[in-house]
Design a protein around this motif. Structure first.
Motif, PDB file in Angstrom:
ATOM      1  N   HIS A 188      59.518  93.062  61.327  1.00  0.00           N
ATOM      2  CA  HIS A 188      60.309  92.184  60.805  1.00  0.00           C
ATOM      3  C   HIS A 188      60.158  91.432  59.585  1.00  0.00           C
ATOM      4  CE1 HIS A 188      62.610  92.625  64.767  1.00  0.00           C
ATOM      5  NE2 HIS A 188      61.384  92.392  65.473  1.00  0.00           N
ATOM      6  N   ASP A 189      61.017  90.795  58.950  1.00  0.00           N
ATOM      7  CA  ASP A 189      60.765  89.901  57.979  1.00  0.00           C
ATOM      8  C   ASP A 189      60.294  88.571  58.006  1.00  0.00           C
ATOM      9  OD1 ASP A 189      61.469  91.997  56.055  1.00  0.00           O
ATOM     10  OD2 ASP A 189      63.575  91.531  56.225  1.00  0.00           O
ATOM     11  N   PHE A 190      60.760  88.104  59.187  1.00  0.00           N
ATOM     12  CA  PHE A 190      60.204  86.868  59.803  1.00  0.00           C
ATOM     13  C   PHE A 190      59.381  87.115  61.142  1.00  0.00           C
ATOM     14  CE2 PHE A 190      64.008  84.565  57.777  1.00  0.00           C
ATOM     15  CZ  PHE A 190      63.562  84.614  56.359  1.00  0.00           C
ATOM     16  N   MET A 201      54.398  89.066  61.425  1.00  0.00           N
ATOM     17  CA  MET A 201      55.537  90.013  61.757  1.00  0.00           C
ATOM     18  C   MET A 201      55.305  91.399  62.456  1.00  0.00           C
ATOM     19  SD  MET A 201      56.212  87.727  59.452  1.00  0.00           S
ATOM     20  CE  MET A 201      55.826  88.293  57.609  1.00  0.00           C
ATOM     21  N   ASP A 247      65.348  86.931  61.262  1.00  0.00           N
ATOM     22  CA  ASP A 247      65.778  87.697  60.099  1.00  0.00           C
ATOM     23  C   ASP A 247      66.832  88.382  60.407  1.00  0.00           C
ATOM     24  OD1 ASP A 247      64.743  89.619  61.619  1.00  0.00           O
ATOM     25  OD2 ASP A 247      63.576  90.766  60.339  1.00  0.00           O
ATOM     26  N   ASN A 248      67.678  88.371  61.364  1.00  0.00           N
ATOM     27  CA  ASN A 248      68.834  88.950  62.009  1.00  0.00           C
ATOM     28  C   ASN A 248      68.561  90.418  62.318  1.00  0.00           C
ATOM     29  OD1 ASN A 248      70.372  86.363  61.100  1.00  0.00           O
ATOM     30  ND2 ASN A 248      70.234  87.092  59.048  1.00  0.00           N
ATOM     31  N   SER A 249      67.448  90.738  63.210  1.00  0.00           N
ATOM     32  CA  SER A 249      67.429  92.045  63.155  1.00  0.00           C
ATOM     33  C   SER A 249      66.689  92.138  64.839  1.00  0.00           C
ATOM     34  CB  SER A 249      66.443  92.646  62.169  1.00  0.00           C
ATOM     35  OG  SER A 249      65.027  92.321  62.377  1.00  0.00           O
ATOM     36  N   PRO A 288      70.662  85.489  63.793  1.00  0.00           N
ATOM     37  CA  PRO A 288      69.209  85.177  64.039  1.00  0.00           C
ATOM     38  C   PRO A 288      69.045  85.241  65.536  1.00  0.00           C
ATOM     39  CG  PRO A 288      70.209  83.529  62.527  1.00  0.00           C
ATOM     40  CD  PRO A 288      71.241  84.282  63.241  1.00  0.00           C
ATOM     41  N   LYS A 337      54.836  95.101  59.980  1.00  0.00           N
ATOM     42  CA  LYS A 337      56.163  94.507  59.190  1.00  0.00           C
ATOM     43  C   LYS A 337      57.190  95.076  60.029  1.00  0.00           C
ATOM     44  CE  LYS A 337      56.345  92.768  55.663  1.00  0.00           C
ATOM     45  NZ  LYS A 337      56.443  91.359  55.489  1.00  0.00           N
ATOM     46  N   SER A 387      63.923  88.961  65.998  1.00  0.00           N
ATOM     47  CA  SER A 387      63.458  87.658  65.138  1.00  0.00           C
ATOM     48  C   SER A 387      64.751  86.935  64.216  1.00  0.00           C
ATOM     49  CB  SER A 387      62.711  88.519  63.990  1.00  0.00           C
ATOM     50  OG  SER A 387      62.515  87.719  62.849  1.00  0.00           O
TER      51      SER A 387
END
Length: 409
Positions: A341-343, A321, A363-365, A14, A339, A361
């Protein structure tokens, strides 16, 4: 304006903070925090090329029990990273929080140079949420929830007494002459010392490969900064509706220009139609501390914000996002990536030549964006094309007139 962008998954990492050290060197801070998720807290060094590919060069794993890096600033001239990392619980309980960490990057390796405690004792929930350098890199400001410290750099000598604020601190920014602290409800504008303290040997020059612990032994000799202005949230950006400052930045190329992001909570008045949460960007004139331009750019709160080194672009991330780019001159939208990111994104940063923008983020990205051609250049080409078209029209009109005149004779 369209922009090319690429998403990169970072499994079990994260992301909470980021900074570019150069055009291609990117440092990310992240991990599982103080939770027992098993996700380790780390700093990672990456190479990012012009085509937005990502290559891991090195990583530095923090000690067990320490928090994730929650703030970060880069000193490009010395390839140094300042980040906020809370110590393990055992040290927090003894008021030994070494929250301010200094890392050097050399030969594509991360090396811990020094640790320093800048937060007041007694609050185990506090953490270093702000780290910023002055434009020339000679001053460093770091802050927790209610306390900010100012140091010379690289000596790390205190230049002023710590500033305590009643309202929560969210951001800070330095020009050549002033320090601005953004609390929830005010911008606090302070005058910087007229002459910088003489530089002492940098901890980076002592004991290669060995950690040094800095102290605040010179704190008693530091002076108190003069408060010049207290600026409230402007009415044009929800000052009367509970609006709060969330980010603040000087324009790197013009310290008469200042930017703030402001979030407004959703309206809960039963007598009127509900108004959703809104986010505003304001452009200020620092000669008068009045707002020149205001733009409502989102129906959700802003979560991260940055200004490019050339002052032309503003990068933002939103709780819906979305990430995007605004024109630094007129605040007009240039790029919007839905969108992304997912978070909600937690960090956003430009590289030194303002050619890349990276968002991260939990969201690991991360997402890498190629910053489009400068709007100023596009406008110049538009003007040139208009002039050429006008000249052609005039030439055709003259030729037609001459032809008609010849026909009559």
């Amino acid at each position: 304006m369209r922009a090319r962008h690429t998403s990169h998954a970072l499994p079990a990492f994260p992301v909470y903070s980021s900074s570019f050290l150069s055009e291609n060197e990117l440092v990310l801070g992240g991990g599982g925090g103080t939770s027992r998720s098993g996700i380790k807290n780390k700093l990672r060094l990456y190479n990012v090329d012009s085509e937005r590919s990502l290559q891991l060069l090195d990583e530095f794993e923090l000690e067990k029990g320490e928090d994730a890096p929650m703030s970060m600033a880069a000193h490009i001239e010395t390839s140094t990273i300042i980040c906020g990392v809370n110590s393990a619980l055992e040290k927090l309980e003894k008021d030994q929080n070494e929250n301010c960490r200094i890392f050097a990057v050399k030969d594509q390796k991360l090396e811990l140079l020094s640790t320093q405690g800048t937060l007041p004792p007694g609050d185990m929930e506090d953490y270093q949420k702000v780290a910023v350098f002055s434009p020339d890199g000679s001053l460093l400001a770091v802050a927790g929830g209610h306390d900010l410290s100012l140091f010379s750099f690289p000596s790390q000598s205190p230049l002023a007494e710590p500033i305590h604020t009643e309202k929560e601190i969210y951001d800070a920014s330095l020009s050549g002459t002033t320090l601005v602290i953004a609390t929830t409800h005010h911008l606090l504008v302070y005058a910087l010392p007229t002459s910088a303290e003489a530089q002492t040997p940098s901890p980076m020059s002592k004991g290669k490969g060995k950690e040094k612990k800095a102290t605040l032994s010179n704190q008693s000799r530091a002076s108190k900064l003069e408060l010049l202005h207290t600026v409230e949230v402007p009415a044009s950006a929800g000052g009367t509706n509970g609006g709060t400052f969330r980010a603040a930045r000087y324009n790197p190329k013009d310290d008469h220009v200042f930017y703030t992001s402001i979030n407004i909570p959703p309206s809960r008045n039963r007598k009127t139609k509900a108004v959703p949460r809104q986010a505003f960007i304001c452009k200020w004139n620092t000669k008068t501390w009045t707002v020149d331009k205001t733009r409502n750019f989102s129906d959700r709160g802003l979560t991260c914000f940055d200004v490019s080194a050339d002052g032309k672009y503003l990068g933002f991330g939103s709780s819906d996002m979305t990430i995007g780019l605004l024109d630094g001159h007129n605040l007009s939208p240039l790029v919007t990536i839905l969108k992304a990111h997912d978070f909600p994104p937690t960090t956003i940063a430009f590289n030194a030549p303002s050619s890349l923008l990276v968002s991260g983020s939990p969201d690991n990205s991360i997402r890498i964006v190629s910053v489009p051609q400068s709007p100023a250049n596009s406008s110049s080409w538009t003007i040139i094309l208009l002039l050429i078209t006008t000249l052609l029209v005039i030439l055709l009109a003259v030729l037609a007139q001459n032809y008609l005149a010849g026909s009559i004779h």
